[in-house]
Design a protein around this motif. Structure first.
Motif, PDB file in Angstrom:
ATOM      1  N   LEU A  36      -2.985 -11.333   6.161  1.00 28.53           N
ATOM      2  CA  LEU A  36      -2.225 -10.283   6.830  1.00 28.53           C
ATOM      3  C   LEU A  36      -3.222  -9.411   7.589  1.00 28.53           C
ATOM      4  CD1 LEU A  36       0.302  -8.514   7.360  1.00 28.53           C
ATOM      5  CD2 LEU A  36      -0.134  -7.429   5.137  1.00 28.53           C
ATOM      6  N   GLU A  89      -3.472  -6.117  10.041  1.00 25.16           N
ATOM      7  CA  GLU A  89      -2.721  -4.946  10.492  1.00 25.16           C
ATOM      8  C   GLU A  89      -3.605  -4.060  11.368  1.00 25.16           C
ATOM      9  OE1 GLU A  89      -0.111  -3.151   7.276  1.00 25.16           O
ATOM     10  OE2 GLU A  89      -1.634  -4.210   6.081  1.00 25.16           O
ATOM     11  N   THR A 112       0.700 -12.341  10.352  1.00 21.89           N
ATOM     12  CA  THR A 112       0.170 -13.146   9.255  1.00 21.89           C
ATOM     13  C   THR A 112      -0.301 -14.466   9.843  1.00 21.89           C
ATOM     14  OG1 THR A 112       2.354 -14.076   8.740  1.00 21.89           O
ATOM     15  CG2 THR A 112       1.648 -12.137   7.477  1.00 21.89           C
ATOM     16  N   GLY A 166       0.138  -0.069  14.664  1.00 25.49           N
ATOM     17  CA  GLY A 166       1.133  -0.486  13.691  1.00 25.49           C
ATOM     18  C   GLY A 166       1.515  -1.955  13.814  1.00 25.49           C
ATOM     19  N   GLN A 167       0.921  -2.668  14.746  1.00 27.15           N
ATOM     20  CA  GLN A 167       1.187  -4.095  14.913  1.00 27.15           C
ATOM     21  C   GLN A 167       0.580  -4.864  13.747  1.00 27.15           C
ATOM     22  OE1 GLN A 167       2.787  -5.616  17.648  1.00 27.15           O
ATOM     23  NE2 GLN A 167       3.297  -3.557  18.324  1.00 27.15           N
ATOM     24  N   TRP A 168       1.197  -6.011  13.396  1.00 27.27           N
ATOM     25  CA  TRP A 168       0.657  -6.837  12.326  1.00 27.27           C
ATOM     26  C   TRP A 168       1.034  -8.289  12.560  1.00 27.27           C
ATOM     27  CZ3 TRP A 168       4.302  -9.439   9.460  1.00 27.27           C
ATOM     28  CH2 TRP A 168       5.599  -8.953   9.509  1.00 27.27           C
ATOM     29  N   SER A 215      -7.703  -4.828   0.030  1.00 29.80           N
ATOM     30  CA  SER A 215      -7.758  -4.979   1.482  1.00 29.80           C
ATOM     31  C   SER A 215      -9.174  -4.709   1.960  1.00 29.80           C
ATOM     32  CB  SER A 215      -6.816  -3.979   2.163  1.00 29.80           C
ATOM     33  OG  SER A 215      -5.494  -4.242   1.845  1.00 29.80           O
ATOM     34  N   LEU A 219       7.188  -6.560   6.227  1.00 29.41           N
ATOM     35  CA  LEU A 219       5.838  -6.064   5.946  1.00 29.41           C
ATOM     36  C   LEU A 219       5.737  -5.548   4.521  1.00 29.41           C
ATOM     37  CD1 LEU A 219       2.967  -5.499   6.882  1.00 29.41           C
ATOM     38  CD2 LEU A 219       3.791  -3.341   7.870  1.00 29.41           C
ATOM     39  N   ARG A 240       3.174  -6.945   1.702  1.00 27.07           N
ATOM     40  CA  ARG A 240       2.236  -6.079   0.973  1.00 27.07           C
ATOM     41  C   ARG A 240       2.442  -6.178  -0.536  1.00 27.07           C
ATOM     42  NH1 ARG A 240       2.776  -0.822   4.876  1.00 27.07           N
ATOM     43  NH2 ARG A 240       1.198  -1.404   6.404  1.00 27.07           N
ATOM     44  N   THR A 257     -11.090  -3.172   5.408  1.00 33.15           N
ATOM     45  CA  THR A 257     -10.890  -2.483   6.674  1.00 33.15           C
ATOM     46  C   THR A 257     -12.128  -2.657   7.533  1.00 33.15           C
ATOM     47  OG1 THR A 257      -9.425  -0.867   5.646  1.00 33.15           O
ATOM     48  CG2 THR A 257     -10.401  -0.255   7.756  1.00 33.15           C
ATOM     49  N   ILE A 276      -8.814  -2.363  11.975  1.00 29.55           N
ATOM     50  CA  ILE A 276      -7.829  -3.268  11.396  1.00 29.55           C
ATOM     51  C   ILE A 276      -8.031  -3.365   9.893  1.00 29.55           C
ATOM     52  CG2 ILE A 276      -7.554  -4.691  13.464  1.00 29.55           C
ATOM     53  CD1 ILE A 276      -9.218  -6.759  11.473  1.00 29.55           C
ATOM     54  N   ARG A 277      -6.960  -3.724   9.218  1.00 31.81           N
ATOM     55  CA  ARG A 277      -7.022  -3.976   7.778  1.00 31.81           C
ATOM     56  C   ARG A 277      -6.581  -5.418   7.568  1.00 31.81           C
ATOM     57  NH1 ARG A 277      -4.003   0.173   5.479  1.00 31.81           N
ATOM     58  NH2 ARG A 277      -2.113  -0.956   5.976  1.00 31.81           N
TER      59      ARG A 277
END
Length: 108
Positions: free
Chosen positions: A57, A59, A68, A64-66, A33, A22, A26, A35, A43-44
């Motif tokens: 990406l 997130e 791509t 905290g899950q993400w 980003s 991650l 980033r 949001t 989410i972002r």
């Protein structure tokens, strides 16, 4: 007293690898980003450059899950009907295909 569990070291290793991945993603961010949020989620989304091309990406702030997504995976979202998204929202934090892991291999 400290708690330990079977597979603890493997879990720590996977968490460390995911955090490093991650951070690298980033570092390859292009632009700002965005949001998005409502009363259920926030989410972002960011555009990131990888060695395999540009990815989106996504997130989740709370969990905290993400993930791509490449352009084809994003296009595949447009092929889905409301039932697919309802199934995903109805079973959070799990795969739609529980007998497989994220690589498509049978879960161990």
């Amino acid at each position: 007293m400290s708690l330990h569990w079977e597979g603890e070291h493997q879990d720590q290793g996977r968490a460390r690898a995911a955090a490093e991945e991650l951070a690298a993603l980033r570092a390859g961010q292009v632009g700002e980003s965005l949001t998005l949020g409502n009363e259920f989620s926030e989410i972002r989304v960011s555009l990131v450059r990888t060695r395999n091309g540009v990815r989106l990406l996504v997130e989740a702030a709370k969990s905290g899950q993400w993930v791509t997504l490449d352009p084809l995976e994003l296009e595949a979202l447009t092929w889905q009907g409301p039932a697919t998204f309802s199934a995903m929202v109805g079973h959070p934090f799990s795969s739609l295909f529980p007998d497989q892991d994220d690589t498509g291999e049978p879960a161990s």
